[in-house]
Design an enzyme around this catalytic site. Structure first.
Site, PDB file in Angstrom:
ATOM      1  CB  THR A 132      51.690  15.355  76.349  1.00  0.00           C
ATOM      2  OG1 THR A 132      51.129  16.671  76.420  1.00  0.00           O
ATOM      3  CG2 THR A 132      52.389  15.049  77.667  1.00  0.00           C
ATOM      4  N   GLY A 174      51.642  19.511  82.499  1.00  0.00           N
ATOM      5  CA  GLY A 174      50.467  19.382  83.362  1.00  0.00           C
ATOM      6  C   GLY A 174      49.698  18.101  83.089  1.00  0.00           C
ATOM      7  N   GLY A 233      46.837  25.560  82.253  1.00  0.00           N
ATOM      8  CA  GLY A 233      45.904  25.984  81.212  1.00  0.00           C
ATOM      9  C   GLY A 233      44.739  26.789  81.756  1.00  0.00           C
ATOM     10  CE1 TYR A 234      41.208  28.836  77.657  1.00  0.00           C
ATOM     11  CE2 TYR A 234      42.348  26.782  77.169  1.00  0.00           C
ATOM     12  CZ  TYR A 234      41.890  28.022  76.780  1.00  0.00           C
ATOM     13  OH  TYR A 234      42.119  28.463  75.493  1.00  0.00           O
ATOM     14  CG  ASP A 235      43.212  23.339  85.527  1.00  0.00           C
ATOM     15  OD1 ASP A 235      42.255  22.914  84.858  1.00  0.00           O
ATOM     16  OD2 ASP A 235      44.213  22.652  85.796  1.00  0.00           O
ATOM     17  CG  ASP A 295      43.274  16.925  71.022  1.00  0.00           C
ATOM     18  OD1 ASP A 295      44.307  17.614  71.078  1.00  0.00           O
ATOM     19  OD2 ASP A 295      42.257  17.303  70.416  1.00  0.00           O
ATOM     20  CG  ASN A 345      50.016  20.446  78.994  1.00  0.00           C
ATOM     21  OD1 ASN A 345      50.302  20.366  80.175  1.00  0.00           O
ATOM     22  ND2 ASN A 345      49.059  21.221  78.526  1.00  0.00           N
ATOM     23  CE  LYS A 374      42.621  19.313  85.766  1.00  0.00           C
ATOM     24  NZ  LYS A 374      43.679  19.972  84.985  1.00  0.00           N
ATOM     25  CD  GLU A 403      47.380  19.186  68.712  1.00  0.00           C
ATOM     26  OE1 GLU A 403      46.377  19.932  68.672  1.00  0.00           O
ATOM     27  OE2 GLU A 403      48.092  19.080  69.719  1.00  0.00           O
TER      28      GLU A 403
HETATM   29  P1  ITT Z   1      49.944  18.341  73.699  1.00  0.00           P
HETATM   30  O1  ITT Z   1      49.078  18.501  72.477  1.00  0.00           O
HETATM   31  O2  ITT Z   1      51.398  18.336  73.391  1.00  0.00           O
HETATM   32  O3  ITT Z   1      49.527  17.166  74.542  1.00  0.00           O
HETATM   33  P2  ITT Z   1      48.718  20.845  74.452  1.00  0.00           P
HETATM   34  O4  ITT Z   1      48.798  21.683  75.683  1.00  0.00           O
HETATM   35  O5  ITT Z   1      48.969  21.506  73.141  1.00  0.00           O
HETATM   36  O6  ITT Z   1      49.714  19.621  74.654  1.00  0.00           O
HETATM   37  P3  ITT Z   1      46.063  20.196  73.473  1.00  0.00           P
HETATM   38  O7  ITT Z   1      46.476  20.322  72.062  1.00  0.00           O
HETATM   39  O8  ITT Z   1      45.189  19.054  73.867  1.00  0.00           O
HETATM   40  O9  ITT Z   1      47.321  20.134  74.453  1.00  0.00           O
HETATM   41  O10 ITT Z   1      45.375  21.549  73.893  1.00  0.00           O
HETATM   42  C1  ITT Z   1      44.612  21.569  75.024  1.00  0.00           C
HETATM   43  C2  ITT Z   1      44.377  22.982  75.484  1.00  0.00           C
HETATM   44  O11 ITT Z   1      43.435  22.920  76.532  1.00  0.00           O
HETATM   45  C3  ITT Z   1      45.618  23.646  76.038  1.00  0.00           C
HETATM   46  O12 ITT Z   1      45.463  25.050  75.940  1.00  0.00           O
HETATM   47  C4  ITT Z   1      45.567  23.213  77.495  1.00  0.00           C
HETATM   48  O13 ITT Z   1      46.232  24.122  78.347  1.00  0.00           O
HETATM   49  C5  ITT Z   1      44.080  23.178  77.751  1.00  0.00           C
HETATM   50  N1  ITT Z   1      43.758  22.082  78.673  1.00  0.00           N
HETATM   51  C6  ITT Z   1      43.740  20.753  78.425  1.00  0.00           C
HETATM   52  N2  ITT Z   1      43.460  20.058  79.516  1.00  0.00           N
HETATM   53  C7  ITT Z   1      43.299  20.963  80.494  1.00  0.00           C
HETATM   54  C8  ITT Z   1      43.030  20.855  81.862  1.00  0.00           C
HETATM   55  O14 ITT Z   1      42.901  19.690  82.455  1.00  0.00           O
HETATM   56  N3  ITT Z   1      42.949  21.980  82.563  1.00  0.00           N
HETATM   57  C9  ITT Z   1      43.109  23.186  81.995  1.00  0.00           C
HETATM   58  N4  ITT Z   1      43.385  23.370  80.706  1.00  0.00           N
HETATM   59  C10 ITT Z   1      43.479  22.263  79.956  1.00  0.00           C
HETATM   60 NA    NA Z   2      48.865  20.337  71.192  1.00  0.00          NA
END
Ligand code: ITT
Ligand code: NA
Length: 209
Positions: free
Chosen positions: A6, A10, A169-171, A62, A8, A189, A33
Protein backbone atom coordinates in the site's frame (compact mmCIF):
# COMPACT_ATOMS: atom_id res chain seq x y z
CA UNK A 1 7.33 -12.78 5.05
CA UNK A 2 3.89 -11.34 4.40
CA UNK A 3 3.86 -7.92 2.72
CA UNK A 4 1.03 -5.38 3.04
CA UNK A 5 1.27 -3.55 -0.26
CA UNK A 6 0.00 0.00 0.00
CA UNK A 7 0.97 3.64 -0.42
CA UNK A 8 -1.26 4.47 2.56
CA UNK A 9 0.46 4.57 5.97
CA UNK A 10 -2.89 4.56 7.76
CA UNK A 11 -3.88 1.20 6.29
CA UNK A 12 -0.51 -0.30 7.20
CA UNK A 13 -0.71 1.02 10.77
CA UNK A 14 -4.09 -0.64 11.26
CA UNK A 15 -2.98 -3.93 9.68
CA UNK A 16 0.03 -4.06 11.98
CA UNK A 17 -2.03 -3.15 15.03
CA UNK A 18 -4.30 -6.09 14.20
CA UNK A 19 -1.90 -8.76 12.88
CA UNK A 20 1.16 -7.79 14.95
CA UNK A 21 4.08 -5.50 14.14
CA UNK A 22 6.33 -8.42 13.22
CA UNK A 23 3.72 -10.40 11.31
CA UNK A 24 3.53 -8.11 8.33
CA UNK A 25 5.92 -5.77 6.58
CA UNK A 26 4.89 -2.72 4.60
CA UNK A 27 5.68 -2.58 0.90
CA UNK A 28 5.12 0.79 -0.72
CA UNK A 29 4.14 -0.01 -4.31
CA UNK A 30 1.51 1.75 -6.41
CA UNK A 31 0.03 -1.22 -8.31
CA UNK A 32 -2.36 -0.67 -11.21
CA UNK A 33 -5.92 0.08 -10.07
CA UNK A 34 -8.35 -1.10 -12.75
CA UNK A 35 -11.60 0.84 -13.09
CA UNK A 36 -14.60 -0.94 -11.60
CA UNK A 37 -17.74 -0.23 -9.57
CA UNK A 38 -16.66 -3.01 -7.21
CA UNK A 39 -13.68 -3.24 -4.87
CA UNK A 40 -13.15 -7.00 -5.38
CA UNK A 41 -11.75 -7.00 -8.94
CA UNK A 42 -9.60 -3.95 -8.15
CA UNK A 43 -8.03 -5.71 -5.15
CA UNK A 44 -7.64 -9.05 -6.95
CA UNK A 45 -5.97 -7.56 -9.99
CA UNK A 46 -3.70 -5.48 -7.76
CA UNK A 47 -2.72 -8.49 -5.65
CA UNK A 48 -1.58 -10.43 -8.73
CA UNK A 49 0.49 -7.50 -9.95
CA UNK A 50 1.91 -6.89 -6.48
CA UNK A 51 2.86 -10.55 -6.08
CA UNK A 52 4.67 -10.49 -9.43
CA UNK A 53 6.53 -7.39 -8.24
CA UNK A 54 7.39 -8.57 -4.71
CA UNK A 55 7.83 -12.31 -5.24
CA UNK A 56 6.60 -13.12 -1.73
CA UNK A 57 3.09 -13.40 -0.22
CA UNK A 58 1.21 -10.10 -0.47
CA UNK A 59 -1.99 -8.47 0.74
CA UNK A 60 -3.58 -5.65 -1.22
CA UNK A 61 -6.26 -3.56 0.50
CA UNK A 62 -8.89 -1.73 -1.56
CA UNK A 63 -11.38 0.33 0.41
CA UNK A 64 -13.90 3.09 0.09
CA UNK A 65 -16.71 5.14 1.59
CA UNK A 66 -20.19 4.42 0.21
CA UNK A 67 -22.88 7.07 0.83
CA UNK A 68 -26.36 5.53 0.54
CA UNK A 69 -28.24 8.56 -0.82
CA UNK A 70 -25.54 9.02 -3.46
CA UNK A 71 -25.95 5.40 -4.65
CA UNK A 72 -22.60 4.50 -3.13
CA UNK A 73 -20.55 7.51 -4.27
CA UNK A 74 -17.58 7.93 -3.85
CA UNK A 75 -17.14 4.13 -3.39
CA UNK A 76 -14.25 2.81 -5.50
CA UNK A 77 -13.42 6.43 -6.42
CA UNK A 78 -12.87 7.47 -2.79
CA UNK A 79 -9.15 8.15 -3.18
CA UNK A 80 -9.77 10.33 -6.25
CA UNK A 81 -12.53 12.28 -4.50
CA UNK A 82 -10.39 12.74 -1.37
CA UNK A 83 -7.54 14.08 -3.53
CA UNK A 84 -9.78 16.36 -5.59
CA UNK A 85 -12.65 17.92 -3.57
CA UNK A 86 -11.51 16.63 -0.17
CA UNK A 87 -13.46 15.23 2.77
CA UNK A 88 -14.70 18.65 4.01
CA UNK A 89 -16.65 19.08 0.79
CA UNK A 90 -17.94 15.52 0.92
CA UNK A 91 -19.44 16.63 4.25
CA UNK A 92 -20.83 19.81 2.61
CA UNK A 93 -22.47 17.73 -0.13
CA UNK A 94 -23.92 15.34 2.45
CA UNK A 95 -25.15 17.95 4.94
CA UNK A 96 -28.47 18.68 3.14
CA UNK A 97 -29.37 14.98 2.89
CA UNK A 98 -32.29 13.78 5.02
CA UNK A 99 -30.53 10.42 5.37
CA UNK A 100 -26.76 10.56 5.81
CA UNK A 101 -26.29 6.80 6.15
CA UNK A 102 -23.08 5.44 4.69
CA UNK A 103 -20.76 2.50 4.98
CA UNK A 104 -17.06 1.86 4.76
CA UNK A 105 -16.04 -1.25 2.85
CA UNK A 106 -12.70 -2.99 2.59
CA UNK A 107 -11.57 -5.89 0.43
CA UNK A 108 -8.28 -7.62 1.18
CA UNK A 109 -6.77 -9.70 -1.60
CA UNK A 110 -4.11 -12.25 -0.71
CA UNK A 111 -1.79 -13.74 -3.33
CA UNK A 112 1.16 -16.04 -2.80
CA UNK A 113 1.55 -17.22 -6.37
CA UNK A 114 -0.64 -20.25 -5.74
CA UNK A 115 0.99 -21.88 -2.72
CA UNK A 116 -2.27 -21.80 -0.74
CA UNK A 117 -3.83 -24.02 -3.39
CA UNK A 118 -1.81 -26.84 -1.85
CA UNK A 119 -4.08 -26.65 1.19
CA UNK A 120 -5.92 -30.02 1.48
CA UNK A 121 -9.26 -28.35 2.11
CA UNK A 122 -9.30 -24.74 0.96
CA UNK A 123 -12.02 -22.70 2.62
CA UNK A 124 -14.38 -20.57 0.55
CA UNK A 125 -13.53 -21.91 -2.88
CA UNK A 126 -16.03 -19.44 -4.28
CA UNK A 127 -13.90 -16.55 -3.11
CA UNK A 128 -11.26 -17.54 -5.59
CA UNK A 129 -11.52 -15.12 -8.43
CA UNK A 130 -11.08 -16.05 -12.04
CA UNK A 131 -9.53 -13.80 -14.64
CA UNK A 132 -12.94 -13.14 -16.18
CA UNK A 133 -14.23 -11.71 -12.90
CA UNK A 134 -11.21 -9.52 -12.33
CA UNK A 135 -11.17 -7.66 -15.60
CA UNK A 136 -7.82 -9.19 -16.50
CA UNK A 137 -6.65 -8.51 -20.04
CA UNK A 138 -7.06 -11.13 -22.76
CA UNK A 139 -3.33 -11.80 -22.61
CA UNK A 140 -3.50 -12.56 -18.91
CA UNK A 141 -6.53 -14.78 -19.33
CA UNK A 142 -4.59 -16.90 -21.80
CA UNK A 143 -1.97 -17.63 -19.22
CA UNK A 144 -3.25 -19.18 -15.98
CA UNK A 145 -4.32 -16.38 -13.61
CA UNK A 146 -2.69 -16.55 -10.20
CA UNK A 147 -5.12 -17.67 -7.48
CA UNK A 148 -6.25 -14.88 -5.18
CA UNK A 149 -8.12 -15.19 -1.90
CA UNK A 150 -10.53 -12.36 -0.97
CA UNK A 151 -11.73 -11.17 2.45
CA UNK A 152 -14.24 -8.36 2.83
CA UNK A 153 -15.53 -6.25 5.67
CA UNK A 154 -18.11 -3.48 5.97
CA UNK A 155 -19.33 -1.17 8.72
CA UNK A 156 -22.40 1.09 8.76
CA UNK A 157 -22.26 4.68 9.92
CA UNK A 158 -23.36 8.26 9.34
CA UNK A 159 -21.69 11.19 7.59
CA UNK A 160 -21.10 14.04 10.09
CA UNK A 161 -19.23 17.34 10.34
CA UNK A 162 -15.49 16.53 10.71
CA UNK A 163 -14.42 15.61 14.28
CA UNK A 164 -11.25 14.05 15.66
CA UNK A 165 -7.62 13.92 14.64
CA UNK A 166 -6.84 10.20 14.59
CA UNK A 167 -7.12 7.73 11.74
CA UNK A 168 -6.83 8.87 8.14
CA UNK A 169 -8.85 9.67 5.04
CA UNK A 170 -12.59 10.00 5.65
CA UNK A 171 -12.39 9.00 9.32
CA UNK A 172 -13.28 12.51 10.67
CA UNK A 173 -16.64 12.53 8.81
CA UNK A 174 -17.63 8.92 9.54
CA UNK A 175 -19.52 8.37 12.79
CA UNK A 176 -20.35 4.98 14.26
CA UNK A 177 -22.43 4.78 17.47
CA UNK A 178 -21.81 8.44 18.27
CA UNK A 179 -18.03 8.40 17.76
CA UNK A 180 -16.14 9.25 14.59
CA UNK A 181 -13.40 6.88 13.46
CA UNK A 182 -10.97 9.80 13.86
CA UNK A 183 -11.88 9.91 17.58
CA UNK A 184 -10.79 6.28 18.06
CA UNK A 185 -7.41 4.63 18.56
CA UNK A 186 -6.29 2.16 15.88
CA UNK A 187 -7.30 -0.69 18.21
CA UNK A 188 -10.77 0.77 18.87
CA UNK A 189 -11.32 1.33 15.16
CA UNK A 190 -10.07 -2.18 14.26
CA UNK A 191 -12.53 -3.72 16.72
CA UNK A 192 -15.45 -2.60 14.56
CA UNK A 193 -14.18 -1.23 11.27
CA UNK A 194 -14.48 -2.57 7.74
CA UNK A 195 -10.71 -3.21 7.69
CA UNK A 196 -10.74 -4.84 11.13
CA UNK A 197 -13.51 -7.20 10.02
CA UNK A 198 -11.67 -8.13 6.83
CA UNK A 199 -8.42 -8.59 8.80
CA UNK A 200 -10.21 -10.89 11.24
CA UNK A 201 -11.40 -13.13 8.41
CA UNK A 202 -7.95 -13.11 6.85
CA UNK A 203 -6.18 -13.93 10.14
CA UNK A 204 -8.53 -16.84 10.84
CA UNK A 205 -7.91 -18.32 7.38
CA UNK A 206 -4.18 -17.59 7.32
CA UNK A 207 -3.56 -19.51 10.55
CA UNK A 208 -5.19 -22.66 9.25
CA UNK A 209 -4.51 -22.52 5.50
P1 ITT B 1 -3.35 2.19 -1.67
O1 ITT B 1 -4.25 2.00 -2.86
O2 ITT B 1 -1.94 2.46 -2.05
O3 ITT B 1 -3.48 1.07 -0.67
P2 ITT B 1 -5.09 4.44 -1.17
O4 ITT B 1 -5.17 5.43 -0.06
O5 ITT B 1 -5.02 4.97 -2.57
O6 ITT B 1 -3.84 3.50 -0.87
P3 ITT B 1 -7.55 3.11 -1.94
O7 ITT B 1 -7.20 3.14 -3.38
O8 ITT B 1 -8.14 1.86 -1.37
O9 ITT B 1 -6.29 3.45 -1.02
O10 ITT B 1 -8.51 4.32 -1.66
C1 ITT B 1 -9.24 4.32 -0.50
C2 ITT B 1 -9.78 5.70 -0.21
O11 ITT B 1 -10.66 5.56 0.88
C3 ITT B 1 -8.70 6.68 0.20
O12 ITT B 1 -9.17 7.99 -0.06
C4 ITT B 1 -8.63 6.44 1.70
O13 ITT B 1 -8.17 7.57 2.41
C5 ITT B 1 -10.07 6.11 2.03
N1 ITT B 1 -10.12 5.10 3.09
C6 ITT B 1 -9.85 3.78 3.01
N2 ITT B 1 -9.94 3.19 4.19
C7 ITT B 1 -10.28 4.15 5.06
C8 ITT B 1 -10.50 4.17 6.44
O14 ITT B 1 -10.35 3.09 7.17
N3 ITT B 1 -10.81 5.33 7.00
C9 ITT B 1 -10.94 6.46 6.28
N4 ITT B 1 -10.73 6.53 4.97
C10 ITT B 1 -10.41 5.38 4.36
NA1 NA C 1 -4.89 3.56 -4.35
Amino acid sequence: MLHYVTTNDGKLREARAYLGEDAVSGYNFDYTEIQSHDLEPIAAYGAREAYRQVGEPVIVDDAGLFIDEFDGFPGPYSAFVEDTIGIERVWTLSEPLADRSASFRCVLAYCDGGAFKASPDPIDRDDRVTAAATGATADEEESQPLPVKLFSGAVPGTIVEPRGSGGFGYDPIFEHDGTTFAEMTAEEKNALSHRGRALAKFAEWFETR
